[in-house]
Structure formats: structure tokens, C-alpha cells
Scaffold this motif. Structure first.
Motif, PDB file in Angstrom:
ATOM      1  N   LEU A  76      23.999  54.355  54.081  1.00 29.19           N
ATOM      2  CA  LEU A  76      24.342  55.650  52.802  1.00 29.19           C
ATOM      3  C   LEU A  76      25.819  55.639  52.734  1.00 29.19           C
ATOM      4  O   LEU A  76      26.596  56.052  52.140  1.00 29.19           O
ATOM      5  N   LEU A  77      26.024  54.786  53.736  1.00 29.82           N
ATOM      6  CA  LEU A  77      28.000  54.338  53.098  1.00 29.82           C
ATOM      7  C   LEU A  77      28.238  53.740  52.038  1.00 29.82           C
ATOM      8  O   LEU A  77      28.888  54.454  51.399  1.00 29.82           O
ATOM      9  N   MET A  78      27.098  53.462  51.417  1.00 27.07           N
ATOM     10  CA  MET A  78      27.484  52.072  50.105  1.00 27.07           C
ATOM     11  C   MET A  78      27.635  53.283  48.758  1.00 27.07           C
ATOM     12  O   MET A  78      28.008  53.185  47.613  1.00 27.07           O
ATOM     13  N   LEU A  79      27.254  54.743  49.121  1.00 26.89           N
ATOM     14  CA  LEU A  79      27.338  55.815  48.487  1.00 26.89           C
ATOM     15  C   LEU A  79      28.584  55.700  47.938  1.00 26.89           C
ATOM     16  O   LEU A  79      29.535  56.546  47.274  1.00 26.89           O
ATOM     17  N   ALA A  80      29.850  56.098  48.677  1.00 28.59           N
ATOM     18  CA  ALA A  80      31.360  56.371  48.853  1.00 28.59           C
ATOM     19  C   ALA A  80      31.703  55.619  47.815  1.00 28.59           C
ATOM     20  O   ALA A  80      32.731  55.935  46.808  1.00 28.59           O
ATOM     21  N   ASP A  81      31.557  54.793  46.914  1.00 28.05           N
ATOM     22  CA  ASP A  81      31.981  53.800  46.044  1.00 28.05           C
ATOM     23  C   ASP A  81      31.382  52.322  45.683  1.00 28.05           C
ATOM     24  O   ASP A  81      31.215  52.701  44.627  1.00 28.05           O
ATOM     25  N   ILE A  82      31.410  52.079  46.057  1.00 29.93           N
ATOM     26  CA  ILE A  82      30.456  50.056  45.521  1.00 29.93           C
ATOM     27  C   ILE A  82      29.089  50.488  44.760  1.00 29.93           C
ATOM     28  O   ILE A  82      28.747  49.966  43.873  1.00 29.93           O
ATOM     29  N   LEU A  83      27.854  50.901  45.376  1.00 23.94           N
ATOM     30  CA  LEU A  83      27.048  51.392  45.260  1.00 23.94           C
ATOM     31  C   LEU A  83      26.989  51.812  43.651  1.00 23.94           C
ATOM     32  O   LEU A  83      26.147  51.813  42.768  1.00 23.94           O
ATOM     33  N   PRO A  84      28.017  53.285  43.812  1.00 21.35           N
ATOM     34  CA  PRO A  84      28.332  54.044  41.917  1.00 21.35           C
ATOM     35  C   PRO A  84      28.613  53.460  41.666  1.00 21.35           C
ATOM     36  O   PRO A  84      28.071  53.691  40.418  1.00 21.35           O
ATOM     37  N   THR A  85      29.396  52.701  41.581  1.00 22.07           N
ATOM     38  CA  THR A  85      30.205  51.721  40.830  1.00 22.07           C
ATOM     39  C   THR A  85      29.388  50.678  39.437  1.00 22.07           C
ATOM     40  O   THR A  85      29.834  50.259  39.182  1.00 22.07           O
ATOM     41  N   GLY A  86      28.334  50.345  41.042  1.00 21.32           N
ATOM     42  CA  GLY A  86      28.024  49.027  40.457  1.00 21.32           C
ATOM     43  C   GLY A  86      27.102  50.086  39.536  1.00 21.32           C
ATOM     44  O   GLY A  86      26.466  49.284  37.983  1.00 21.32           O
ATOM     45  N   VAL A  87      26.180  51.342  39.411  1.00 22.97           N
ATOM     46  CA  VAL A  87      25.432  52.113  38.782  1.00 22.97           C
ATOM     47  C   VAL A  87      26.077  52.208  37.777  1.00 22.97           C
ATOM     48  O   VAL A  87      25.200  51.769  36.393  1.00 22.97           O
TER      49      VAL A  87
ATOM     50  N   ASN B 177      39.074  40.274  15.010  1.00 17.43           N
ATOM     51  CA  ASN B 177      38.075  39.567  14.456  1.00 17.43           C
ATOM     52  C   ASN B 177      36.679  39.555  15.141  1.00 17.43           C
ATOM     53  O   ASN B 177      36.320  38.678  14.457  1.00 17.43           O
ATOM     54  N   LYS B 178      36.622  39.744  16.113  1.00 22.55           N
ATOM     55  CA  LYS B 178      35.062  39.588  17.432  1.00 22.55           C
ATOM     56  C   LYS B 178      34.487  40.536  16.848  1.00 22.55           C
ATOM     57  O   LYS B 178      33.366  41.084  17.491  1.00 22.55           O
ATOM     58  N   ASN B 179      35.098  42.192  16.506  1.00 25.32           N
ATOM     59  CA  ASN B 179      34.126  43.041  16.881  1.00 25.32           C
ATOM     60  C   ASN B 179      33.656  43.630  18.288  1.00 25.32           C
ATOM     61  O   ASN B 179      33.208  44.401  18.691  1.00 25.32           O
ATOM     62  N   VAL B 180      34.788  43.473  19.141  1.00 22.00           N
ATOM     63  CA  VAL B 180      34.328  43.495  20.747  1.00 22.00           C
ATOM     64  C   VAL B 180      35.157  44.717  21.230  1.00 22.00           C
ATOM     65  O   VAL B 180      35.326  45.527  20.944  1.00 22.00           O
ATOM     66  N   SER B 181      33.750  45.527  21.413  1.00 20.57           N
ATOM     67  CA  SER B 181      34.217  46.655  22.426  1.00 20.57           C
ATOM     68  C   SER B 181      34.681  46.760  23.849  1.00 20.57           C
ATOM     69  O   SER B 181      33.710  46.232  23.700  1.00 20.57           O
ATOM     70  N   PHE B 182      35.526  47.365  23.991  1.00 19.29           N
ATOM     71  CA  PHE B 182      36.083  47.238  25.235  1.00 19.29           C
ATOM     72  C   PHE B 182      35.371  48.893  26.308  1.00 19.29           C
ATOM     73  O   PHE B 182      36.877  49.563  25.990  1.00 19.29           O
ATOM     74  N   ASP B 183      35.315  49.366  27.035  1.00 17.91           N
ATOM     75  CA  ASP B 183      35.079  50.342  27.663  1.00 17.91           C
ATOM     76  C   ASP B 183      35.611  49.991  29.562  1.00 17.91           C
ATOM     77  O   ASP B 183      35.335  48.748  30.049  1.00 17.91           O
ATOM     78  N   PHE B 184      36.798  50.627  29.886  1.00 15.44           N
ATOM     79  CA  PHE B 184      37.680  50.601  30.764  1.00 15.44           C
ATOM     80  C   PHE B 184      37.504  52.038  32.028  1.00 15.44           C
ATOM     81  O   PHE B 184      37.573  52.738  30.919  1.00 15.44           O
ATOM     82  N   GLY B 185      37.407  51.860  33.279  1.00 16.08           N
ATOM     83  CA  GLY B 185      38.035  52.302  34.290  1.00 16.08           C
ATOM     84  C   GLY B 185      37.441  52.404  35.001  1.00 16.08           C
ATOM     85  O   GLY B 185      36.400  51.866  35.757  1.00 16.08           O
ATOM     86  N   ARG B 186      37.228  53.764  35.791  1.00 15.02           N
ATOM     87  CA  ARG B 186      36.990  54.264  37.006  1.00 15.02           C
ATOM     88  C   ARG B 186      36.211  54.892  37.138  1.00 15.02           C
ATOM     89  O   ARG B 186      35.717  55.579  36.225  1.00 15.02           O
ATOM     90  N   CYS B 187      34.963  54.542  37.917  1.00 12.89           N
ATOM     91  CA  CYS B 187      33.487  55.009  38.038  1.00 12.89           C
ATOM     92  C   CYS B 187      33.702  56.561  38.453  1.00 12.89           C
ATOM     93  O   CYS B 187      34.737  57.313  39.271  1.00 12.89           O
ATOM     94  N   PRO B 188      33.154  57.111  37.423  1.00 13.61           N
ATOM     95  CA  PRO B 188      32.757  59.179  38.095  1.00 13.61           C
ATOM     96  C   PRO B 188      32.145  59.264  39.367  1.00 13.61           C
ATOM     97  O   PRO B 188      30.543  59.722  39.266  1.00 13.61           O
ATOM     98  N   ALA B 189      32.531  58.573  40.653  1.00  6.91           N
ATOM     99  CA  ALA B 189      31.608  58.178  41.662  1.00  6.91           C
ATOM    100  C   ALA B 189      30.635  59.814  42.508  1.00  6.91           C
ATOM    101  O   ALA B 189      28.949  59.860  42.279  1.00  6.91           O
ATOM    102  N   ARG B 190      31.756  61.048  42.035  1.00 14.10           N
ATOM    103  CA  ARG B 190      30.328  61.713  42.851  1.00 14.10           C
ATOM    104  C   ARG B 190      29.576  62.002  41.776  1.00 14.10           C
ATOM    105  O   ARG B 190      28.544  62.533  42.532  1.00 14.10           O
ATOM    106  N   ALA B 191      29.491  61.664  40.819  1.00 13.03           N
ATOM    107  CA  ALA B 191      28.742  62.435  39.614  1.00 13.03           C
ATOM    108  C   ALA B 191      27.321  60.927  39.700  1.00 13.03           C
ATOM    109  O   ALA B 191      26.249  61.779  38.941  1.00 13.03           O
ATOM    110  N   MET B 192      27.584  59.534  39.854  1.00 13.35           N
ATOM    111  CA  MET B 192      26.750  59.148  39.759  1.00 13.35           C
ATOM    112  C   MET B 192      25.972  59.210  41.459  1.00 13.35           C
ATOM    113  O   MET B 192      25.092  58.453  41.255  1.00 13.35           O
TER     114      MET B 192
END
Length: 426
Positions: free
Chosen positions: A171-182, A354-369
Motif C-alpha cells: 500500500l505504501l507504493m500508492l504514496a508516489d511511485i505507483l501513481p506516477t507510473g500509472v 523539425n520532428k513534430n515532437v509533442s512533449f508532456d512534462f511534469g509532476r504526477c497528480p498522485a491523489r487523483a491517480m
């Protein structure tokens, strides 16, 4: 708890690489929205290493850690049946409840929180930073706890089908790393530029299901086989891979995933995790873990030199972003959830254009995940990964005491060990 009581806490000292275990005051209620939590377990996260290494520009001594699970031992005056028109926990949370917290506080009432963008709450503050003492302690003060904490003592709050008998280390994985992975996997699969692969329709018809005609050649089977690279196979990278596999298996969508890391120990851990997932959980695809150079060769063969549909970067270093840009195809997507510092990004606007790359960047909204993360955590086979400790395929390598804190930070920083959990009461 009264004024003057002391507790054990893991403390960081500037400028870098200085971890000490000290006696510090037990926190007290400071605001009506506060809760005091007795910490049962706290984890060491890769994001903790940025301050540990002195990269965060931090000069203030503070208690470390932003991943913790524990029991509520005190509540501010805002809690009780009198709480109206506020997040649910203000009226239902009780002393004695078991809770897990995301790594930032969230008010649940500002526009960002109402949209689910909880990482950018108007009151957002990171645990284990100069602004807010962390969870690697015996007790922690949680501001805005009625919208931050998740009540594990109330089964009605758990998503349908999630077992209530999961280990605390899981359950401790819910604090950060699992929501961030999801979050990383969801960002990748939800991006408009990935939809042609997932829907089998060319751009922009992939975004308009009712549009039926096109004069382009039909997409081939190879075109609609999703190819993704995950850069970084530490604990967050593993959670990202497990989450992505779970989502693709549910869709029954063909795929190829390459996990990339500099360290063979992390690549081997990822291979063991993948082997522990049954065929149903793996879905219709293949997964390999390899070095950056091997990844370039493999992806070149897989895609005939075109590149990945998407790259997920979880390292937080410019070298990883450079590799992501090299691996992604034109009109591809880079999703970055790594914690980056001050250096400028390693590519220019012209390169992105030149590559039409889209870039998503930033912190996970962990509580919402949390709900989505719970669903993955609760699946039986995933407990081979999340529920065990010290096994070949387990995410958590060891549970130790605060006396090992300094050595644990050193070993984790050097890549000698995977996920470490502290028991503050050992």
C-alpha cells in the motif's frame, strides 16, 4: 502527545550527501485542517536523491521523505460531523484510522484540485522539503489532511474489487511511485498523436470516430503495433512498465516495449518482474530490457529506423531526454515524469519543430491517480511484484531501521539496491 516530546527522524544536512538520524520534536496541530499521523512505514524514493546530492539548491536542514503510511493520532478542529461542503474526510476521518498520503498536500477545493490536477493545488507543498517536514520520522504533520490523506480503514473508499488485505509495504507504493507510473502510462496512451496506432485510423480521423473516409493508404498491421520505450528502470520505471502492460493487456492491443537503463542490475530486476506477470497480464506483445545502445539497435530493427510512437522518461536527467528525442519518431510523443533540475533542456525549439515532437512534462497528480493505482495494486499477480520483499521479482528490496538510513541513501544513490522502506519503530 504533548509539547516537548521527541521522536526519531532522518534528517538531511547541506550541502550534500549528509544524512543523520536525530531526536526532533513530535509535531503538533498548527491549523484546524491538520492531522498528525504516526508513521508505520516510510520509503526512500529516487526523487529524494536530488536533494541528497545537493542538486536542489536547498540549504535548510529538514526531515526527509515523502512516502509514508500510518495511523491518525490527532485531528484539528475542522474535522467532525459539523464539516459541511468540504472534501469527505473532513466529516468522516477519525483518530485511529489507517491512512496513506500522496507526496504533496492537496486542498481538494481549488480549481486545480476540482479538475483533478492535484499536483498543482494552490496550496501544494512537497513533503520532505524545506517547506514541509517529511515522512521519514515516527510522526508527521499533514496539512489539508481532509483532502490529502486516503482512508484505508474504510473499505467503502476502496475501488471495487480491490482486496482490503494488501500488505502495508504494498500500500505504501500508492504514496508516489505507483501513481506516477500509472500517470506516465496514461499520459502516453491518451495523447492524440498515439491515437492513430490505437484506433487504426490515420490522423486526424483517429480523433473523429464518425469520420469514415480517407484517401490515404490503409494502415498496416505493423503500423498499429504500438512501440514504446521506457527510459529508466528504477522503481518508478518498473511501476510505469507494469501500468503500461496492464493498460495494453486490457485493450488487447499488440505492442512492443523496450525498457532502457544504464545499470544491468536494474535491467535484470525488470526482466524478473516481467517474468512474474502471467501471459494475460502481458497482453499481445513483447518486452525487453537493455542498455541505451542496444535499445537504439533493437528499435531500429523493430521500426525500420522510423522510431518509437512514444517514449516515457522517468530518470530526470538531460541525458535521458536526449535519448528520448533520438528514439522517438516524427510526430511522436515524449512523456517525462522524471524530476528535472535547473539545466536547460537539451534540445531546441527548432529540433522539436523539425520532428513534430509533442512533449508532456511534469509532476504526477498522485491523489487523483489513487483509484487507478489501487486497481493495478489489487490484482493478484501484481502482488508478486508489489506485495513481497527481497525476492527476485519484488519491487521492494528491504525493510530496515533508521540506523541504516545513511548507508541506505548511499547504496540507493549508487544503484546497489532497489526500493528501500524504513520502519521507524525498529
Amino acid at each position: 502527545m504533548g509539547t516537548g516530546q521527541l521522536q526519531k527522524a532522518v534528517r538531511w544536512y547541506p550541502p550534500s550527501y549528509d544524512i543523520r538520524v536525530e531526536d526532533v520534536p513530535v509535531p503538533l496541530i498548527q491549523d484546524p485542517d491538520d492531522a498528525i499521523v504516526k508513521v508505520k512505514l516510510a520509503a526512500l524514493c529516487g526523487a529524494d536523491l536530488h536533494i541528497y546530492r545537493g542538486h536542489g539548491g536547498v540549504e535548510k536542514i529538514h526531515t526527509c521523505g515523502h512516502e509514508f503510511i500510518g495511523e491518525v493520532v490527532a485531528l484539528g478542529s475542522a474535522y467532525g460531523t459539523h464539516a459541511k461542503d468540504r472534501p469527505l474526510l473532513y466529516s468522516t476521518l477519525k483518530v485511529g484510522d489507517k491512512v496513506v498520503s500522496p507526496f504533496t498536500i492537496n486542498c481538494g477545493e481549488c480549481q486545480a484540485c476540482r479538475f483533478g490536477f492535484t499536483a498543482r493545488c494552490a496550496h501544494s507543498t512537497l513533503f520532505g522539503s524545506p517547506a514541509l517536514e517529511g515522512g521519514q520520522a515516527q510522526y508527521i504533520r499533514v496539512p489539508k489532511a481532509g483532502a490529502t490523506l486516503f482512508n484505508l480503514s474504510d473499505p467503502k473508499t476502496w475501488p471495487n474489487g480491490t482486496p482490503t488485505s494488501l500488505a502495508d509495504s504494498s500500500l505504501l507504493m500508492l504514496a508516489d511511485i505507483l501513481p506516477t507510473g500509472v500517470f506516465a502510462a496514461l499520459q502516453c496512451l491518451s495523447h492524440p498523436k498515439v491515437q492513430p496506432v490505437l484506433t487504426g485510423k490515420p490522423w486526424p480521423l483517429s480523433l473523429h470516430p464518425n469520420s469514415a473516409t480517407t484517401d490515404s493508404a490503409p494502415l498496416t498491421q505493423e503500423d498499429v503495433r504500438l512501440t514504446v520505450a521506457i527510459i529508466g528502470l528504477g522503481p518508478v520505471g518498473i511501476c510505469t512498465a507494469v501500468s503500461l502492460l496492464d493498460m495494453l493487456a486490457a485493450r488487447r492491443h499488440p505492442h512492443r516495449i523496450v525498457g532502457v537503463d544504464l545499470l544491468e542490475s536494474r535491467r535484470e530486476k525488470m526482466r524478473a518482474v516481467y517474468a512474474a506477470i502471467d501471459q494475460e497480464g502481458r497482453g499481445l506483445g513483447e518486452f525487453i530490457a537493455c542498455s541505451p545502445e542496444e535499445a537504439k539497435t533493437t528499435l531500429g530493427k523493430w521500426t525500420q529506423g522510423v522510431g518509437c510512437d512514444a517514449v516515457i522518461e522517468v530518470v530526470g536527467h538531460n541525458s535521458a531526454l536526449t535519448l528520448a528525442y533520438e528514439l522517438v519518431k516524427a510526430f511522436g510523443v515524449i512523456t517525462s515524469v522524471g524530476v528535472h533540475g535547473e539545466p536547460q533542456l537539451p534540445f531546441t525549439g527548432r529540433q522539436m519543430y523539425n520532428k513534430n515532437v509533442s512533449f508532456d512534462f511534469g509532476r504526477c497528480p498522485a491523489r487523483a491517480m489513487f483509484p487507478m493505482a489501487f486497481e493495478i495494486l489489487g490484482k493478484f499477480k501484481r502482488q508478486d511484484v508489489f506485495g513481497q520483499v527481497g525476492e527476485r521479482a519484488s519491487l521492494v528490496d528491504r525493510i530496515t531501521d533508521f540506523g541504516q538510513a545513511s548507508e541506505s541513501y548511499r547504496a540507493f544513490d549508487k544503484g546497489e539496491v532497489g526500493k528501500i522502506i524504513f520502519d521507524p519503530w525498529k
